[in-house]
Write a protein that holds these residues in place. Structure first.
Motif, PDB file in Angstrom:
ATOM      1  N   ILE A 305       0.875  -1.180   0.000  1.00  0.00           N
ATOM      2  CA  ILE A 305       0.000   0.000   0.000  1.00  0.00           C
ATOM      3  C   ILE A 305       0.905   1.221   0.000  1.00  0.00           C
ATOM      4  O   ILE A 305       1.728   1.396   0.899  1.00  0.00           O
ATOM      5  N   ARG A 306       0.774   2.078  -1.022  1.00  0.00           N
ATOM      6  CA  ARG A 306       1.609   3.271  -1.177  1.00  0.00           C
ATOM      7  C   ARG A 306       0.727   4.464  -1.532  1.00  0.00           C
ATOM      8  O   ARG A 306      -0.417   4.292  -1.952  1.00  0.00           O
ATOM      9  N   ARG A 307       1.325   5.653  -1.416  1.00  0.00           N
ATOM     10  CA  ARG A 307       0.649   6.847  -1.881  1.00  0.00           C
ATOM     11  C   ARG A 307       1.591   7.653  -2.764  1.00  0.00           C
ATOM     12  O   ARG A 307       2.810   7.616  -2.603  1.00  0.00           O
ATOM     13  N   TYR A 308       1.025   8.352  -3.715  1.00  0.00           N
ATOM     14  CA  TYR A 308       1.778   9.316  -4.521  1.00  0.00           C
ATOM     15  C   TYR A 308       0.812  10.397  -4.940  1.00  0.00           C
ATOM     16  O   TYR A 308      -0.239  10.117  -5.535  1.00  0.00           O
ATOM     17  N   ARG A 309       1.171  11.626  -4.576  1.00  0.00           N
ATOM     18  CA  ARG A 309       0.305  12.771  -4.812  1.00  0.00           C
ATOM     19  C   ARG A 309      -1.089  12.494  -4.220  1.00  0.00           C
ATOM     20  O   ARG A 309      -1.212  12.242  -3.035  1.00  0.00           O
ATOM     21  N   ASP A 310      -2.121  12.480  -5.040  1.00  0.00           N
ATOM     22  CA  ASP A 310      -3.476  12.335  -4.480  1.00  0.00           C
ATOM     23  C   ASP A 310      -4.003  10.912  -4.612  1.00  0.00           C
ATOM     24  O   ASP A 310      -5.199  10.680  -4.462  1.00  0.00           O
ATOM     25  N   LYS A 311      -3.137   9.941  -4.862  1.00  0.00           N
ATOM     26  CA  LYS A 311      -3.622   8.590  -5.115  1.00  0.00           C
ATOM     27  C   LYS A 311      -3.080   7.587  -4.103  1.00  0.00           C
ATOM     28  O   LYS A 311      -1.905   7.637  -3.733  1.00  0.00           O
ATOM     29  N   LEU A 312      -3.957   6.665  -3.706  1.00  0.00           N
ATOM     30  CA  LEU A 312      -3.593   5.556  -2.837  1.00  0.00           C
ATOM     31  C   LEU A 312      -3.537   4.304  -3.708  1.00  0.00           C
ATOM     32  O   LEU A 312      -4.509   3.961  -4.376  1.00  0.00           O
ATOM     33  N   TYR A 313      -2.383   3.627  -3.696  1.00  0.00           N
ATOM     34  CA  TYR A 313      -2.143   2.470  -4.556  1.00  0.00           C
ATOM     35  C   TYR A 313      -2.093   1.184  -3.731  1.00  0.00           C
ATOM     36  O   TYR A 313      -1.612   1.173  -2.598  1.00  0.00           O
ATOM     37  N   CYS A 314      -2.561   0.097  -4.323  1.00  0.00           N
ATOM     38  CA  CYS A 314      -2.366  -1.249  -3.775  1.00  0.00           C
ATOM     39  C   CYS A 314      -1.712  -2.058  -4.886  1.00  0.00           C
ATOM     40  O   CYS A 314      -2.339  -2.389  -5.889  1.00  0.00           O
ATOM     41  N   LEU A 315      -0.428  -2.361  -4.716  1.00  0.00           N
ATOM     42  CA  LEU A 315       0.382  -2.920  -5.798  1.00  0.00           C
ATOM     43  C   LEU A 315       0.958  -4.273  -5.414  1.00  0.00           C
ATOM     44  O   LEU A 315       1.406  -4.476  -4.286  1.00  0.00           O
ATOM     45  N   LYS A 316       0.967  -5.191  -6.360  1.00  0.00           N
ATOM     46  CA  LYS A 316       1.618  -6.478  -6.129  1.00  0.00           C
ATOM     47  C   LYS A 316       3.114  -6.263  -5.910  1.00  0.00           C
ATOM     48  O   LYS A 316       3.716  -5.384  -6.518  1.00  0.00           O
ATOM     49  N   HIS A 317       3.686  -7.091  -5.015  1.00  0.00           N
ATOM     50  CA  HIS A 317       5.136  -7.061  -4.862  1.00  0.00           C
ATOM     51  C   HIS A 317       5.759  -7.360  -6.214  1.00  0.00           C
ATOM     52  O   HIS A 317       5.451  -8.378  -6.840  1.00  0.00           O
ATOM     53  N   ALA A 318       6.606  -6.482  -6.688  1.00  0.00           N
ATOM     54  CA  ALA A 318       7.217  -6.663  -8.002  1.00  0.00           C
ATOM     55  C   ALA A 318       8.696  -6.985  -7.850  1.00  0.00           C
ATOM     56  O   ALA A 318       9.378  -6.400  -7.012  1.00  0.00           O
TER      57      ALA A 318
END
Length: 439
Positions: A305-318
């Motif tokens: 779970i990460r954030r960048y600017r105005d967005k909250l992301y849920c990303l697979k471990h890459a």
């Protein structure tokens, strides 16, 4: 009295027009389900009994043969599926076997197919108690639904409101022969401990607890259905469909309880397990509430779970991109970058001139820092870091962005930019690059 009418009534809900699969373990519950189905006229040609061979018991092969003979004696087609039920990291043996079983069955169910499973009222009682002890919310306390989407079809639990006693009585009165799994006596497993030790004690004081708990589960399911409608409206006001992110500014406009509701709905939409309460709270306090300049990371379920600017992301471990050069063989239309990332070269009317691409030595490299590129229609060379910021590309994507060099000159930055020194517009005489994830 238990009869085939209960199966017919359940099937009337979905009106199947393809195949019926009966999950058949050989135990008394699934044998009664199979026997009931076999007594319904007109279903014979549509039905298949399915035995999932976990390989966890020495007797599994014998049980599979017993199931085959029983199904054939009832005039029902039979199929055995062998699965790997070895528990992975952080997975209990119970969970591993259940996941392996349902994954195998899910792959089998096609469009308009129906899977019938033999879970009954005591199974529902055990499920609700387990969820209660785990601190589950309304969704968990709703227990198992009688009907739900499964694979490309539907799963039905027609015996969910039938008692174990009624099923056993039916089996004995029809002289059915079933197998007994000795692992059901092992109290190391949570469900077995409940079934063998806890529930009998509870029933001594509250004999009808299976009925009353099932009723409570239905109340929870009804409340959850109402809550889901509210959550769906809140969620879609915050959700960005294109990249599956949440708008942090819009999320912050909601009160704490609604924020938590949206986060759980997000996990459901992404196909993930419901997060624990503590994890939801950490998302809100450590990531959502963090400053725009910070880049906190929370990990769980193989995702970040990460954030960048105005967005909250849920990303697979890459996997991290290699820092070594990757040569792109001449004539090859795709290049593997990582285990699940590819770079494709496809015909285009605008991009890198095809003949120049064919003649050059093509190499893919990754950022070391300080790289610059001259863009078509713009003056001067631009530092990639500035371009990434301008385009709103999150920091974690930048290091893995493939840089494509033709004869040691930077020609393209992934599928984002092409150098003005290589850019061409000529109908059907160019190539363009595209990144693709292997699902």
């Amino acid at each position: 009295m238990l009869s085939s009418s209960i199966i017919e009534s359940a099937l009337d809900q979905v009106k199947p027009n393809a195949r019926l699969y009966i999950a058949y373990s050989g135990g008394v519950d699934s044998h009664v389900l199979l026997h009931l189905c076999a007594s319904i006229a007109g279903l014979g040609d549509k039905m298949t009994a399915v035995y999932v061979h976990h390989g966890l018991q020495a007797e599994a092969g014998v049980w599979a043969e017993h199931c085959r003979k029983t199904a054939e004696a009832l005039g029902i087609q039979f199929r055995a599926l062998r699965v790997n039920a070895v528990a992975g990291p952080g997975e209990s043996p119970e969970e591993a076997a259940r996941n392996a079983r349902y994954n195998a069955l899910r792959a089998l169910i096609g469009a308009n197919d129906v899977l019938l499973v033999a879970q009954h009222r005591e199974d529902q009682l055990e499920t609700v108690l387990l969820q209660l002890f785990r601190g589950s919310g309304l969704r968990g306390l709703s227990g198992m639904p009688e009907c739900m989407a499964f694979g490309r079809g539907v799963m039905l639990r027609p015996l969910l409101n039938v008692s174990r006693q009624a099923i056993r009585h039916y089996a004995e009165s029809h002289a059915l022969s079933w197998v007994e799994d000795p692992s059901n006596l092992h109290n190391d497993y949570d469900r077995n401990y409940l079934r063998n030790t806890v529930v009998p004690l509870i029933k001594q004081r509250w004999p009808a607890c299976d009925k009353t708990v099932a009723r409570s589960a239905r109340h929870c399911a009804e409340a959850q259905a109402v809550l889901s409608v509210i959550a769906d409206d809140l969620f879609h006001a915050v959700f960005n469909e294109a990249d599956k992110t949440l708008s942090i500014s819009r999320l912050k406009q909601l009160n704490k309880h609604r924020q938590q509701l949206v986060i759980r709905h997000w996990f459901q939409t992404l196909g993930l397990k419901m997060p624990a309460q503590g994890f939801v709270e950490r998302i809100l306090t450590q990531v959502v509430a963090a400053s725009r300049e910070s880049h906190p990371v929370l990990s769980g379920q193989g995702h970040n779970i990460r954030r960048y600017r105005d967005k909250l992301y849920c990303l697979k471990h890459a996997p991290k991109a290699t820092l070594q050069d990757i040569d792109w063989p001449a004539g090859q239309v795709s290049l593997k970058l990582t285990d699940d990332q590819y770079l494709l070269c496809q015909p285009s009317s605008a991009g890198i001139a095809r003949e120049r691409w064919r003649r050059a030595r093509v190499v893919v490299r990754f950022r070391l820092g300080g790289e610059k590129i001259l863009l078509p229609g713009r003056e001067g060379h631009h530092v990639l870091k500035n371009l990434f910021q301008e385009a709103g590309i999150p920091p974690w994507e930048r290091q893995g962005m493939p840089l494509v060099y033709l004869d040691d000159q930077l020609a393209a930055v992934g599928d984002k930019w092409i150098s003005a020194e290589f850019y061409s517009e000529e109908t059907d005489a160019c190539v363009r690059l595209y990144r693709k994830s292997q699902e």
